[in-house]
Write a protein that holds these residues in place. Structure first.
Motif, PDB file in Angstrom:
ATOM      1  N   LEU A  97       0.805  -1.224   0.000  1.00  0.00           N
ATOM      2  CA  LEU A  97       0.000   0.000   0.000  1.00  0.00           C
ATOM      3  C   LEU A  97       0.837   1.274   0.000  1.00  0.00           C
ATOM      4  O   LEU A  97       0.325   2.343  -0.299  1.00  0.00           O
ATOM      5  N   THR A  98       2.133   1.164   0.305  1.00  0.00           N
ATOM      6  CA  THR A  98       2.986   2.352   0.251  1.00  0.00           C
ATOM      7  C   THR A  98       3.232   2.782  -1.194  1.00  0.00           C
ATOM      8  O   THR A  98       3.579   3.926  -1.446  1.00  0.00           O
ATOM      9  N   HIS A 148      -0.719  -4.536   2.408  1.00  0.00           N
ATOM     10  CA  HIS A 148       0.289  -4.594   3.466  1.00  0.00           C
ATOM     11  C   HIS A 148       1.200  -3.379   3.414  1.00  0.00           C
ATOM     12  O   HIS A 148       1.323  -2.710   2.386  1.00  0.00           O
ATOM     13  N   VAL A 149       1.828  -3.132   4.562  1.00  0.00           N
ATOM     14  CA  VAL A 149       2.831  -2.076   4.712  1.00  0.00           C
ATOM     15  C   VAL A 149       3.972  -2.683   5.515  1.00  0.00           C
ATOM     16  O   VAL A 149       3.757  -3.126   6.653  1.00  0.00           O
ATOM     17  N   GLY A 150       5.137  -2.749   4.913  1.00  0.00           N
ATOM     18  CA  GLY A 150       6.302  -3.283   5.625  1.00  0.00           C
ATOM     19  C   GLY A 150       6.088  -4.672   6.199  1.00  0.00           C
ATOM     20  O   GLY A 150       6.507  -4.953   7.304  1.00  0.00           O
ATOM     21  N   ARG A 166       3.000   6.814   6.728  1.00  0.00           N
ATOM     22  CA  ARG A 166       3.591   6.467   8.023  1.00  0.00           C
ATOM     23  C   ARG A 166       2.568   5.932   9.025  1.00  0.00           C
ATOM     24  O   ARG A 166       1.412   6.310   9.018  1.00  0.00           O
ATOM     25  N   ARG A 167       3.071   5.057   9.889  1.00  0.00           N
ATOM     26  CA  ARG A 167       2.267   4.521  10.991  1.00  0.00           C
ATOM     27  C   ARG A 167       2.165   5.604  12.054  1.00  0.00           C
ATOM     28  O   ARG A 167       3.104   6.336  12.302  1.00  0.00           O
ATOM     29  N   ARG A 168       1.009   5.708  12.671  1.00  0.00           N
ATOM     30  CA  ARG A 168       0.858   6.682  13.761  1.00  0.00           C
ATOM     31  C   ARG A 168       0.401   5.958  15.015  1.00  0.00           C
ATOM     32  O   ARG A 168      -0.175   4.882  14.950  1.00  0.00           O
TER      33      ARG A 168
END
Length: 124
Positions: free
Chosen positions: A13-14, A31-33, A111-113
């Motif tokens: 998704l990035t 997915h992300v990372g 970014r993850r928050r």
């Protein structure tokens, strides 16, 4: 016997997902990372949260989006899509959240928050 790690579902998704691929759906799994993430549409906005219920690890990809929440298909825990907060049990822990940017007809999860603290578990 060697254990293999399960590859995360869906696209990265990035890198962005064309809105044309997700229009008409309330949920989109990617997915992300290496971590599975759900893109969810609520109130005309795209939001991103962790894809597994914090109660029992069930995938939220089959869940229901209603009133700004995602509801777990197994035990009906509900999470606020904006903050990740568990708003209905049996889950007590929040979901992780990510920022989403829409540009050039694509949704990018950035970014993850940190999730907002739950009033049920915060200091007191």
């Amino acid at each position: 016997m060697e254990e293999r790690e399960k590859a995360p579902a869906g696209p990265d998704l990035t890198r962005g997902v064309p809105l044309s691929e997700i229009e008409g759906d309330d949920l989109f799994l990617g997915h992300v990372g290496g971590e599975e993430v759900l893109l969810a549409r609520a109130g005309g906005r795209w939001l991103a949260v962790g894809a597994s219920c914090t109660h029992y690890g069930v995938s939220l990809a089959g869940g229901l989006v209603a009133d700004g929440t995602i509801r777990c298909p197994a035990h009906h825990a509900a999470f606020d899509l904006e903050t990740g907060e568990a708003v209905r049990g049996p889950a007590l822990r929040a979901l992780p959240c990510w920022e989403v940017e829409v540009r050039e007809e694509r949704a990018f999860v950035t970014r993850r928050r940190a999730p907002a603290p739950s009033p049920r578990t915060a200091g007191g």
